[in-house]
Design an enzyme around this catalytic site. Structure first.
Site, short mmCIF file in Angstrom:
data_model
loop_
_atom_site.label_atom_id
_atom_site.label_comp_id
_atom_site.label_asym_id
_atom_site.label_seq_id
_atom_site.Cartn_x
_atom_site.Cartn_y
_atom_site.Cartn_z
N LYS A 165 74.90 10.85 43.99
CA LYS A 165 75.61 9.57 44.04
C LYS A 165 75.09 8.77 45.23
O LYS A 165 74.58 9.39 46.15
CB LYS A 165 77.12 9.74 44.16
CG LYS A 165 77.65 10.77 45.14
CD LYS A 165 77.26 10.76 46.56
CE LYS A 165 77.55 9.56 47.40
NZ LYS A 165 77.06 9.68 48.79
N TYR A 248 83.30 7.24 46.76
CA TYR A 248 84.25 8.36 46.58
C TYR A 248 85.65 7.82 46.30
O TYR A 248 86.38 8.37 45.47
CB TYR A 248 84.30 9.24 47.83
CG TYR A 248 83.11 10.14 48.00
CD1 TYR A 248 83.10 11.41 47.45
CD2 TYR A 248 81.99 9.73 48.72
CE1 TYR A 248 82.00 12.25 47.60
CE2 TYR A 248 80.90 10.56 48.88
CZ TYR A 248 80.91 11.82 48.32
OH TYR A 248 79.82 12.64 48.47
P1 NDP Z 1 68.21 12.77 54.00
O1 NDP Z 1 67.66 11.54 54.63
O2 NDP Z 1 68.61 13.88 54.91
O3 NDP Z 1 67.18 13.36 52.94
C1 NDP Z 1 66.50 12.57 52.01
C2 NDP Z 1 65.19 13.24 51.65
O4 NDP Z 1 64.53 12.44 50.71
C3 NDP Z 1 64.21 13.38 52.81
O5 NDP Z 1 64.41 14.53 53.58
C4 NDP Z 1 62.89 13.40 52.11
O6 NDP Z 1 62.59 14.71 51.68
C5 NDP Z 1 63.13 12.56 50.86
N1 NDP Z 1 62.50 11.23 50.99
C6 NDP Z 1 61.52 10.77 50.18
N2 NDP Z 1 61.13 9.54 50.55
C7 NDP Z 1 61.88 9.20 51.62
C8 NDP Z 1 61.92 8.05 52.45
N3 NDP Z 1 61.15 6.98 52.23
N4 NDP Z 1 62.78 8.05 53.48
C9 NDP Z 1 63.61 9.08 53.68
N5 NDP Z 1 63.61 10.20 52.91
C10 NDP Z 1 62.75 10.27 51.89
O7 NDP Z 1 69.44 12.31 53.11
P2 NDP Z 1 70.65 13.16 52.55
O8 NDP Z 1 70.20 14.51 52.19
O9 NDP Z 1 71.80 13.05 53.46
O10 NDP Z 1 71.04 12.32 51.24
C11 NDP Z 1 70.21 12.32 50.10
C12 NDP Z 1 71.03 11.86 48.88
O11 NDP Z 1 72.14 12.72 48.70
C13 NDP Z 1 71.60 10.45 49.00
O12 NDP Z 1 71.57 9.84 47.75
C14 NDP Z 1 73.05 10.68 49.41
O13 NDP Z 1 73.92 9.64 48.96
C15 NDP Z 1 73.35 11.97 48.68
N6 NDP Z 1 74.38 12.76 49.37
C16 NDP Z 1 75.41 13.26 48.61
C17 NDP Z 1 76.37 14.04 49.18
C18 NDP Z 1 77.41 14.66 48.34
O14 NDP Z 1 78.34 15.24 48.88
N7 NDP Z 1 77.32 14.61 47.02
C19 NDP Z 1 76.39 14.30 50.63
C20 NDP Z 1 75.22 13.79 51.32
C21 NDP Z 1 74.29 13.03 50.69
P3 NDP Z 1 61.13 15.36 51.90
O15 NDP Z 1 60.88 15.31 53.38
O16 NDP Z 1 61.30 16.71 51.38
O17 NDP Z 1 60.19 14.52 51.11
#
Ligand code: NDP
Length: 405
Positions: A165, A248
């Site tokens: 989401k 949420y």
């Molecule tokens: P992060 O920023 O920690 O992780 C995102 C990951 O996406 C990065 O680590 C990277 O992985 C990849 N990525 C690819 N391109 C980019 C870019 N241009 N900039 C940044 N990251 C990029 O975010 P979160 O893990 O906190 O959130 C990710 C998703 O999950 C969002 O949509 C958020 O809304 C959702 N979320 C949902 C939750 C829930 O409870 N359901 C809780 C937290 C988040 P890599 O280095 O491996 O390429």
């Protein structure tokens, strides 16, 4: 579809309880051997439980024989800290592939989770997942602005997709995602994990049962302090509090009230003296009006100490979930009132907590295995996107925005 389940996992799961049951009545219908001494199986000197106490149709779980293979796309905070560890409790789901822009990190993660090194992909060769028979389901955990593209590419690769989401950054994108799933004849689910955990499920049940009487108002806050750098603070990556945390409250209003809003209004604060909020608002307050007359008032923020709750108020009582949206430690209070004396009894409902991600992932695997409908389909994400975008329009214009009933 892949991989026989391990015996260790059987053990983990049998203690957690399974949902798929078999009738083994026959085994229990066999006559008890008569002897002069104590009947077979009886402790010496102690009679057996009487036959009428034996279940007529004994149901015990059928052991899972298949696990679906999952590809995790984006190895950020959520994937590393919550999703990948949650597979340990899964009965039907197993991580078998990773997609990341950082191969060193992906290699280490793969090693830890016993994922084969040739199942590591990046954003360029992502479409090659189509040829990877180990992968049944793709889980998109990328910045919001990338959800639509990677979901659609995943569906075109012939895989089922669970997307985090908010589903997308526009209504048009969400519509394309739903259409792509139909075209590919694959399942698309949005990761609204609260539909899979006991506290929110109980709240839904209470609201639906009429126990609170007629629902009149809904109130909710979802906020936290976000430190830079963070995808949530970037407009280009689809950040902002409405889509990230406000969604949420929007979703909880639907699953408690049971209606779609017909009019919304929102106002936002974007302080000029805090560099974190150059691109997105710090806080948003919004109201939603429902066809039956229920009013919801909510707020969401990135510059406040963590607070996550909702409250549903009806003519006969109210319920309050606080915290409501956290991964752990949810608490549900019910207040049933006496309308004549205007007094109410407050009680806390104590439920057995479950890992939200484990439950959610196994739900989706079960849906795919049995070709069923999922509880939080793409259409639900699309409905939420329509509300988020109407709220954004209201912020821009300073006016209420009507939505189609
Ligand atoms: P992060 O920023 O920690 O992780 C995102 C990951 O996406 C990065 O680590 C990277 O992985 C990849 N990525 C690819 N391109 C980019 C870019 N241009 N900039 C940044 N990251 C990029 O975010 P979160 O893990 O906190 O959130 C990710 C998703 O999950 C969002 O949509 C958020 O809304 C959702 N979320 C949902 C939750 C829930 O409870 N359901 C809780 C937290 C988040 P890599 O280095 O491996 O390429």
């Amino acid at each position: 579809m892949s991989t026989l389940i391990s015996s260790r996992r059987h053990f983990l799961l049998s203690s957690a309880g399974l949902t798929c049951l078999a009738d083994v009545n026959q085994a229990f219908a066999a006559p008890v051997k008569q002897t002069k001494e104590a009947p077979e199986g009886a402790a010496s000197g102690v009679a057996l439980a009487p036959p009428q106490k034996q279940p007529e149709k004994l149901k015990i779980p059928v052991k899972a024989t298949k696990q679906l293979g999952w590809a995790i796309v984006g190895l950020g905070e959520l994937a590393l800290n919550e999703v990948l560890p949650a597979f340990a409790g899964c009965e039907l789901s197993k991580p078998v592939a990773l997609v990341s822009g950082h191969p060193d990190k992906a290699r280490k993660v793969a090693e830890y989770y016993d994922i084969e090194q040739d199942a590591i992909y990046n954003y360029d060769n992502y479409d090659k997942l189509a040829e990877d028979k180990r992968v049944d389901i793709i889980y998109i955990i990328l910045p919001n602005s990338m959800h639509a593209e990677y979901t659609i590419r995943g569906l075109k690769a012939g895989k089922h997709v669970l997307c985090e989401k908010p589903m997308s950054v526009s209504v048009e994108e969400a519509e394309k995602m739903v259409a792509a799933a139909k075209e590919a004849d694959k399942k698309l689910m949005v990761a609204y994990r609260l539909h899979y955990e006991p506290f929110n499920l109980r709240a839904m049940e209470i609201c639906r049962s009429g126990q609170l009487g007629k629902i009149r108002t809904f109130a909710s806050t979802n906020g936290q302090n976000v430190q830079a750098p963070n995808i949530r603070l970037s407009a280009k990556l689809g950040g902002g509090p409405l889509g990230d945390v406000g969604v949420y409250s929007i979703n909880a209003a639907r699953y408690t009230i049971g209606e779609e809003p017909v009019e919304v209004f929102a106002t936002a604060q974007q302080p000029k003296d805090d560099p974190r909020f150059r691109e997105v608002p710090e806080s948003v307050a919004f109201t939603m009006r429902y066809p039956s007359g229920v009013l919801a008032h909510c707020d969401c923020a990135f510059g406040m100490a963590e607070s996550r709750f909702y409250e549903v108020n009806g003519t006969k009582g109210s319920l309050r979930m606080q915290p409501a949206f956290s991964y752990r430690g949810l608490r549900l209070h019910l207040r049933e009132g006496d309308p004549k004396s205007n007094t109410a009894e407050d009680q806390e409902l104590l439920l057995q907590a479950k890992n939200h991600f484990t439950e959610e992932m196994d739900h989706f695997s079960r849906v795919v295995l049995n070709d069923e409908s999922c509880r939080t389909p793409g259409e639900m994400g699309l409905a939420d996107m329509r509300i988020v975008k109407a709220l954004e329009r209201s912020i821009e214009t300073g006016l209420p925005v009507k939505l189609e009933a």
